[in-house]
Design an enzyme around this catalytic site. Sequence first.
Site, mmCIF file in Angstrom:
data_model
loop_
_atom_site.group_PDB
_atom_site.id
_atom_site.type_symbol
_atom_site.label_atom_id
_atom_site.label_comp_id
_atom_site.label_asym_id
_atom_site.label_seq_id
_atom_site.Cartn_x
_atom_site.Cartn_y
_atom_site.Cartn_z
ATOM 1 N N ARG A 162 -5.794 95.917 42.998
ATOM 2 C CA ARG A 162 -5.678 96.472 41.525
ATOM 3 C C ARG A 162 -6.998 96.113 40.866
ATOM 4 O O ARG A 162 -7.953 96.005 41.520
ATOM 5 C CB ARG A 162 -4.956 94.965 40.694
ATOM 6 C CG ARG A 162 -3.517 94.577 41.167
ATOM 7 C CD ARG A 162 -2.591 95.938 41.021
ATOM 8 N NE ARG A 162 -1.282 95.702 41.362
ATOM 9 C CZ ARG A 162 -0.744 95.907 42.354
ATOM 10 N NH1 ARG A 162 -1.432 96.664 43.408
ATOM 11 N NH2 ARG A 162 0.546 95.650 42.680
ATOM 12 N N TYR A 168 10.368 96.528 31.132
ATOM 13 C CA TYR A 168 8.965 96.172 30.566
ATOM 14 C C TYR A 168 8.378 97.528 30.592
ATOM 15 O O TYR A 168 7.963 98.025 29.664
ATOM 16 C CB TYR A 168 8.170 95.036 31.494
ATOM 17 C CG TYR A 168 6.848 95.211 30.841
ATOM 18 C CD1 TYR A 168 6.474 94.684 29.684
ATOM 19 C CD2 TYR A 168 5.771 95.497 31.682
ATOM 20 C CE1 TYR A 168 4.878 94.883 29.400
ATOM 21 C CE2 TYR A 168 4.602 95.591 31.467
ATOM 22 C CZ TYR A 168 4.233 95.231 30.184
ATOM 23 O OH TYR A 168 3.044 95.485 29.738
ATOM 24 N N ASP A 190 1.514 86.378 14.314
ATOM 25 C CA ASP A 190 2.056 85.996 15.565
ATOM 26 C C ASP A 190 3.371 85.122 15.180
ATOM 27 O O ASP A 190 3.184 84.597 14.001
ATOM 28 C CB ASP A 190 0.981 85.321 16.436
ATOM 29 C CG ASP A 190 1.231 85.467 17.745
ATOM 30 O OD1 ASP A 190 0.520 85.807 18.703
ATOM 31 O OD2 ASP A 190 2.636 84.909 18.233
ATOM 32 N N SER A 231 5.724 82.928 19.953
ATOM 33 C CA SER A 231 6.620 82.743 21.028
ATOM 34 C C SER A 231 6.248 82.788 22.238
ATOM 35 O O SER A 231 6.742 82.217 23.210
ATOM 36 C CB SER A 231 7.753 84.233 20.712
ATOM 37 O OG SER A 231 6.889 85.413 20.986
ATOM 38 N N ASN A 232 5.058 83.089 22.295
ATOM 39 C CA ASN A 232 4.163 82.986 23.843
ATOM 40 C C ASN A 232 2.765 82.587 23.528
ATOM 41 O O ASN A 232 1.988 83.248 24.463
ATOM 42 C CB ASN A 232 4.475 84.342 24.707
ATOM 43 C CG ASN A 232 4.041 83.986 25.742
ATOM 44 O OD1 ASN A 232 4.148 82.948 26.415
ATOM 45 N ND2 ASN A 232 3.653 85.247 26.705
ATOM 46 N N SER A 256 0.031 100.153 29.141
ATOM 47 C CA SER A 256 -0.405 99.399 30.213
ATOM 48 C C SER A 256 -0.411 100.431 31.492
ATOM 49 O O SER A 256 0.377 101.329 31.375
ATOM 50 C CB SER A 256 0.759 98.490 30.544
ATOM 51 O OG SER A 256 0.941 98.311 31.826
ATOM 52 N N ALA A 257 -1.185 100.360 32.582
ATOM 53 C CA ALA A 257 -1.005 101.008 33.587
ATOM 54 C C ALA A 257 0.240 101.165 34.432
ATOM 55 O O ALA A 257 0.692 101.934 35.259
ATOM 56 C CB ALA A 257 -2.176 100.575 34.672
ATOM 57 N N ILE A 293 -4.952 88.865 24.949
ATOM 58 C CA ILE A 293 -5.750 89.861 24.571
ATOM 59 C C ILE A 293 -6.068 89.848 23.049
ATOM 60 O O ILE A 293 -7.186 90.140 22.589
ATOM 61 C CB ILE A 293 -5.314 91.204 25.175
ATOM 62 C CG1 ILE A 293 -4.915 90.939 26.566
ATOM 63 C CG2 ILE A 293 -6.209 92.188 24.901
ATOM 64 C CD1 ILE A 293 -4.404 92.276 27.128
ATOM 65 N N ASN A 336 -5.689 95.300 34.995
ATOM 66 C CA ASN A 336 -5.137 93.866 35.137
ATOM 67 C C ASN A 336 -5.943 92.932 34.429
ATOM 68 O O ASN A 336 -7.022 92.845 35.012
ATOM 69 C CB ASN A 336 -5.129 93.616 36.486
ATOM 70 C CG ASN A 336 -3.986 94.231 37.075
ATOM 71 O OD1 ASN A 336 -3.632 95.585 37.198
ATOM 72 N ND2 ASN A 336 -3.047 93.471 37.892
ATOM 73 N N LYS A 343 6.903 100.309 27.565
ATOM 74 C CA LYS A 343 5.679 100.896 27.333
ATOM 75 C C LYS A 343 5.525 102.353 27.178
ATOM 76 O O LYS A 343 4.784 102.948 26.228
ATOM 77 C CB LYS A 343 4.704 100.239 28.218
ATOM 78 C CG LYS A 343 4.220 98.692 28.109
ATOM 79 C CD LYS A 343 3.675 98.414 26.755
ATOM 80 C CE LYS A 343 3.510 97.049 26.603
ATOM 81 N NZ LYS A 343 3.255 96.677 25.183
HETATM 82 N N1 UDP Z 1 0.420 88.621 43.750
HETATM 83 C C1 UDP Z 1 0.501 87.703 44.607
HETATM 84 N N2 UDP Z 1 1.017 86.570 44.360
HETATM 85 C C2 UDP Z 1 1.165 86.271 43.037
HETATM 86 C C3 UDP Z 1 0.996 86.901 41.984
HETATM 87 C C4 UDP Z 1 0.758 88.053 42.354
HETATM 88 O O1 UDP Z 1 0.173 88.033 45.778
HETATM 89 O O2 UDP Z 1 1.563 85.020 42.863
HETATM 90 C C5 UDP Z 1 -0.422 90.049 43.790
HETATM 91 C C6 UDP Z 1 0.615 91.099 43.565
HETATM 92 O O3 UDP Z 1 1.601 91.361 44.549
HETATM 93 C C7 UDP Z 1 -0.402 92.122 43.147
HETATM 94 C C8 UDP Z 1 -1.425 91.491 42.615
HETATM 95 O O4 UDP Z 1 -1.516 90.137 42.942
HETATM 96 O O5 UDP Z 1 -0.821 92.939 44.319
HETATM 97 C C9 UDP Z 1 -1.721 91.532 41.172
HETATM 98 O O6 UDP Z 1 -0.436 90.908 40.546
HETATM 99 P P1 UDP Z 1 -0.260 90.603 38.952
HETATM 100 O O7 UDP Z 1 1.328 90.257 38.918
HETATM 101 O O8 UDP Z 1 -1.218 89.874 38.757
HETATM 102 O O9 UDP Z 1 -0.394 92.090 38.444
HETATM 103 P P2 UDP Z 1 0.288 93.404 38.430
HETATM 104 O O10 UDP Z 1 -0.497 94.339 38.953
HETATM 105 O O11 UDP Z 1 1.700 93.442 39.243
HETATM 106 O O12 UDP Z 1 0.598 93.854 37.029
#
Ligand code: UDP
Length: 340
Positions: A233, A151, A34, A37-38, A127-128, A15, A181, A155
């Site tokens: 999402r 995590y 920065d 590290s990632n 974050s949400a 981002i 997301n 936040k």
């Molecule tokens: N998800 C999935 N397979 C994966 C990674 C994520 O089915 O390998 C699903 C997860 O359960 C959620 C959606 O994809 O419903 C978004 O997940 P992500 O980790 O991208 O974002 P989050 O909403 O958890 O922050």
Amino acid sequence: MTQMRVLLTGATGFIGSHTWLNLLACGFQVVGVDDFSNSSPAVLDRLHQLAGTEPAFIRADVCDASAMAAVFSRERFDAVIHFAALKAVGESTEKPLAYYANNIGGLLTLTQAMAGHECKTLVFSSSATVYGKPESLPIREDAALSSTNPYGATKLMGETILRDLGHADAGWAVALLRYFNPVGAHESGLIGEDPRGTPNNLMPFVAQVAAGKRERLKVFGHDYATPDGTGVRDYIHVLDLAAGHVDALNYLLDTRQSITANLGTGRGHSVLDVVHAFERASGTSVPCDFVARRPGDVDASYADVTLANTVLGWEATRDLDTMCADSWRWQRMNPNGLAG
Ligand code: UDP
């Protein structure tokens, strides 16, 4: 008007890098920080190509108090956008101390350095996840807050620290931006999300399956209370998110008022919606296996974006097909990311 000077932490991340570009396009002077590290130093070359000027950059860890003091002693900043943080939910449950040290320690070091140099305008990456398990949808900013992992706790705690700071000193103007997301990539394909190892998030994993780097997607849960049973999402294009940061920054600089705002599209898409959109964008198939739910996941999460629309004048404009097309271009042009 004099050019505003902005410090970006976590500037070469996903981002951060897109926001950097947008700030330059909007006439801000930007210095990025920065510790890689990632992220990769190669992002700086890509930004140079895209912006046409060499990005001003300092390699430093935001937790390093003397390095942060040196950054602020060297030059004056009107504002800071703070992205630098660890962000993997699963890893945070295994390494809670690293998450608290980095995300809370870094925020304290940064705000102390800012306060010491009379820079009191801050945009914070929230974050949400701070909504925990949402009680109703779409989620408004005044919904109940909770955390289900370290995590998320960092936040939530970061927001609390900054709210307390604002109460103690009205000179601070802070934007707490709650991202839903973030996905997609710059339309050039030169910058994008560059996860190390196995991606934790859905879209980069799907991109790697489409590219043939991984065999099959595991769909976590297909018995959720959603139209097709898979998790829903609010996916938002990173360029829309970047624009939201510029709007929030301008709001702080203009009004000196603090604000807490959701940044999402306000629309929910299921895992299978994402898979099908990605198949259309890439012209490949994304084979899936349905597996058990991932611990801590909620059925559905999407934003009420009325506040950002009305107060910041911001709105996400890119749809899921555009997110997938841009993510696919980035994946194709950088099959091994930027480090490889
Ligand atoms: N998800 C999935 N397979 C994966 C990674 C994520 O089915 O390998 C699903 C997860 O359960 C959620 C959606 O994809 O419903 C978004 O997940 P992500 O980790 O991208 O974002 P989050 O909403 O958890 O922050």
